[in-house]
Design a protein around this motif. Structure first.
Motif, PDB file in Angstrom:
ATOM      1  N   ALA A 134       0.905  -1.259  -0.022  1.00 14.52           N
ATOM      2  CA  ALA A 134      -0.108   0.009  -0.004  1.00 14.52           C
ATOM      3  C   ALA A 134       0.860   1.220  -0.056  1.00 14.52           C
ATOM      4  N   LYS A 135       2.026   1.342   0.714  1.00 20.51           N
ATOM      5  CA  LYS A 135       2.836   2.225   0.860  1.00 20.51           C
ATOM      6  C   LYS A 135       3.504   2.643  -0.599  1.00 20.51           C
ATOM      7  N   GLN A 136       3.894   1.364  -1.182  1.00 20.57           N
ATOM      8  CA  GLN A 136       4.507   1.495  -2.549  1.00 20.57           C
ATOM      9  C   GLN A 136       3.445   2.107  -3.481  1.00 20.57           C
ATOM     10  N   TYR A 137       2.413   1.540  -3.415  1.00 19.58           N
ATOM     11  CA  TYR A 137       1.334   2.234  -4.170  1.00 19.58           C
ATOM     12  C   TYR A 137       1.118   3.735  -4.064  1.00 19.58           C
ATOM     13  N   ARG A 188       3.361   5.946  -3.080  1.00 24.08           N
ATOM     14  CA  ARG A 188       4.530   6.397  -3.710  1.00 24.08           C
ATOM     15  C   ARG A 188       4.288   6.631  -5.153  1.00 24.08           C
ATOM     16  N   ALA A 189       3.969   5.208  -5.843  1.00 23.76           N
ATOM     17  CA  ALA A 189       3.807   5.103  -7.240  1.00 23.76           C
ATOM     18  C   ALA A 189       2.675   6.087  -7.900  1.00 23.76           C
ATOM     19  N   GLU A 190       1.648   6.284  -7.159  1.00 22.74           N
ATOM     20  CA  GLU A 190       0.696   7.398  -7.637  1.00 22.74           C
ATOM     21  C   GLU A 190       1.199   8.491  -7.610  1.00 22.74           C
ATOM     22  N   SER A 191       1.823   9.159  -6.377  1.00 19.15           N
ATOM     23  CA  SER A 191       2.488  10.320  -6.470  1.00 19.15           C
ATOM     24  C   SER A 191       3.502  10.683  -7.511  1.00 19.15           C
ATOM     25  N   ALA A 192       4.543   9.566  -7.846  1.00 18.88           N
ATOM     26  CA  ALA A 192       5.506   9.858  -8.791  1.00 18.88           C
ATOM     27  C   ALA A 192       4.830   9.977 -10.303  1.00 18.88           C
ATOM     28  N   LEU A 193       3.629   8.928 -10.611  1.00 15.12           N
ATOM     29  CA  LEU A 193       3.152   9.069 -11.775  1.00 15.12           C
ATOM     30  C   LEU A 193       2.414  10.290 -11.901  1.00 15.12           C
ATOM     31  N   ILE A 194       1.995  11.031 -11.161  1.00 11.97           N
ATOM     32  CA  ILE A 194       1.202  12.463 -11.231  1.00 11.97           C
ATOM     33  C   ILE A 194       2.342  13.415 -11.451  1.00 11.97           C
ATOM     34  N   GLU A 195       3.567  13.306 -10.731  1.00  9.55           N
ATOM     35  CA  GLU A 195       4.527  14.295 -11.126  1.00  9.55           C
ATOM     36  C   GLU A 195       5.082  13.923 -12.553  1.00  9.55           C
ATOM     37  N   MET A 205      -1.495  20.873 -10.362  1.00 11.44           N
ATOM     38  CA  MET A 205      -0.463  21.963 -10.825  1.00 11.44           C
ATOM     39  C   MET A 205      -0.947  23.479 -10.753  1.00 11.44           C
ATOM     40  N   GLN A 206      -2.443  23.611 -10.541  1.00 11.45           N
ATOM     41  CA  GLN A 206      -3.221  24.494 -10.366  1.00 11.45           C
ATOM     42  C   GLN A 206      -3.288  24.975  -8.740  1.00 11.45           C
ATOM     43  N   VAL A 207      -3.466  23.728  -8.187  1.00 16.03           N
ATOM     44  CA  VAL A 207      -3.686  23.815  -6.508  1.00 16.03           C
ATOM     45  C   VAL A 207      -2.453  23.065  -5.897  1.00 16.03           C
ATOM     46  N   PRO A 208      -1.473  23.752  -5.499  1.00 19.08           N
ATOM     47  CA  PRO A 208      -0.386  23.116  -4.822  1.00 19.08           C
ATOM     48  C   PRO A 208      -0.680  22.361  -3.824  1.00 19.08           C
ATOM     49  N   ALA A 209      -1.851  22.741  -2.926  1.00 14.03           N
ATOM     50  CA  ALA A 209      -1.888  21.896  -1.664  1.00 14.03           C
ATOM     51  C   ALA A 209      -2.485  20.521  -2.193  1.00 14.03           C
ATOM     52  N   LEU A 210      -3.181  20.566  -3.239  1.00 13.14           N
ATOM     53  CA  LEU A 210      -3.502  19.107  -3.860  1.00 13.14           C
ATOM     54  C   LEU A 210      -2.302  18.205  -3.939  1.00 13.14           C
ATOM     55  N   GLN A 211      -1.510  18.855  -4.588  1.00 11.96           N
ATOM     56  CA  GLN A 211       0.033  18.048  -5.016  1.00 11.96           C
ATOM     57  C   GLN A 211       0.511  17.791  -3.598  1.00 11.96           C
ATOM     58  N   GLN A 212       0.509  18.586  -2.625  1.00 11.75           N
ATOM     59  CA  GLN A 212       1.302  18.110  -1.555  1.00 11.75           C
ATOM     60  C   GLN A 212       0.485  17.090  -0.613  1.00 11.75           C
ATOM     61  N   GLN A 213      -0.954  17.194  -0.735  1.00  7.51           N
ATOM     62  CA  GLN A 213      -1.505  16.055  -0.080  1.00  7.51           C
ATOM     63  C   GLN A 213      -1.350  14.623  -0.817  1.00  7.51           C
ATOM     64  N   ILE A 214      -1.190  14.642  -2.169  1.00  8.71           N
ATOM     65  CA  ILE A 214      -1.013  13.364  -2.804  1.00  8.71           C
ATOM     66  C   ILE A 214       0.551  13.004  -2.621  1.00  8.71           C
ATOM     67  N   SER A 215       1.346  13.825  -2.382  1.00  7.77           N
ATOM     68  CA  SER A 215       2.913  13.449  -2.275  1.00  7.77           C
ATOM     69  C   SER A 215       3.085  12.904  -0.818  1.00  7.77           C
ATOM     70  N   SER A 216       2.470  13.575   0.032  1.00  5.70           N
ATOM     71  CA  SER A 216       2.442  12.920   1.306  1.00  5.70           C
ATOM     72  C   SER A 216       1.694  11.633   1.758  1.00  5.70           C
ATOM     73  N   GLY A 217       0.919  11.118   0.657  1.00  7.97           N
ATOM     74  CA  GLY A 217       0.083  10.127   1.058  1.00  7.97           C
ATOM     75  C   GLY A 217      -1.144  10.233   1.706  1.00  7.97           C
ATOM     76  N   GLU A 218      -1.565  11.634   1.959  1.00  7.93           N
ATOM     77  CA  GLU A 218      -2.870  11.954   2.694  1.00  7.93           C
ATOM     78  C   GLU A 218      -4.068  11.734   1.846  1.00  7.93           C
ATOM     79  N   LEU A 219      -3.964  11.580   0.420  1.00  7.28           N
ATOM     80  CA  LEU A 219      -4.894  11.762  -0.568  1.00  7.28           C
ATOM     81  C   LEU A 219      -4.525  10.869  -1.511  1.00  7.28           C
ATOM     82  N   SER A 220      -5.432   9.995  -2.113  1.00  7.19           N
ATOM     83  CA  SER A 220      -5.126   9.011  -3.195  1.00  7.19           C
ATOM     84  C   SER A 220      -5.718   9.803  -4.291  1.00  7.19           C
TER      85      SER A 220
END
Length: 152
Positions: free
Chosen positions: A18-21, A23-30, A75-90
């Motif tokens: 689940a942690k890898q998943y 991280r992979a979601e966040s990486a793919l977004i970026e 890209m428009q809402v950096p808080a969303l990026q941060q939440q996905i990167s931290s794993g808080e949101l999928s």
């Protein structure tokens, strides 16, 4: 090996996956954000980011659509990026608020996304941004059965 040990070992494996998943979601977004910004998909013979995600990355159409929409909104809402990167949101949860999320309301909607169940969140989004009437859809379930979807 006793049952308790097996259960604990399987649970640990699931937690790691689940942690890898996440991280992979966040990486793919970026990565999709960079490919979109630089239009790299054209250099790879694809007419759009969507075509690239489906044809080259082998994502399903719905998964590609969700990742692209979330990547662009992040890209428009950096808080969303941060939440996905931290794993808080999928991506799965974040996609639901993309239609209503702005810089002005980001705190409210990100918090709702974290605490509300999916159905309630969808209701809240629909209340703010109702979708236009969608056409009926039909697809074959088997060679003799059809599934029909319509909105009332």
């Amino acid at each position: 090996m006793n049952r308790k040990y097996k259960i604990k070992a399987l649970h640990e494996l699931a937690m790691q996956a689940a942690k890898q998943y996440s991280r992979a979601e966040s990486a793919l977004i970026e990565i999709l954000q960079k490919i979109d910004a630089e239009k790299t998909f054209r250099d790879l013979g694809q007419p759009s980011l969507f075509a690239y995600a489906v044809n080259e990355l082998k994502l399903s159409e719905s998964t590609a659509y969700n990742f692209i929409n979330v990547a662009r909104k992040a890209m428009q809402v950096p808080a969303l990026q941060q939440q996905i990167s931290s794993g808080e949101l999928s991506v799965c949860k974040a996609r639901k608020i993309v239609p209503v999320l702005t810089l002005q309301n980001q705190e409210e909607w990100i918090e709702k996304d974290k605490i509300l169940p999916s159905r309630k969140l969808e209701q809240e989004v629909a209340r703010i941004a109702p979708r236009e009437s969608q056409p009926e859809r039909m697809h074959y379930v088997t060679d003799t059965r059809v599934s029909l979807s319509l909105h009332l």
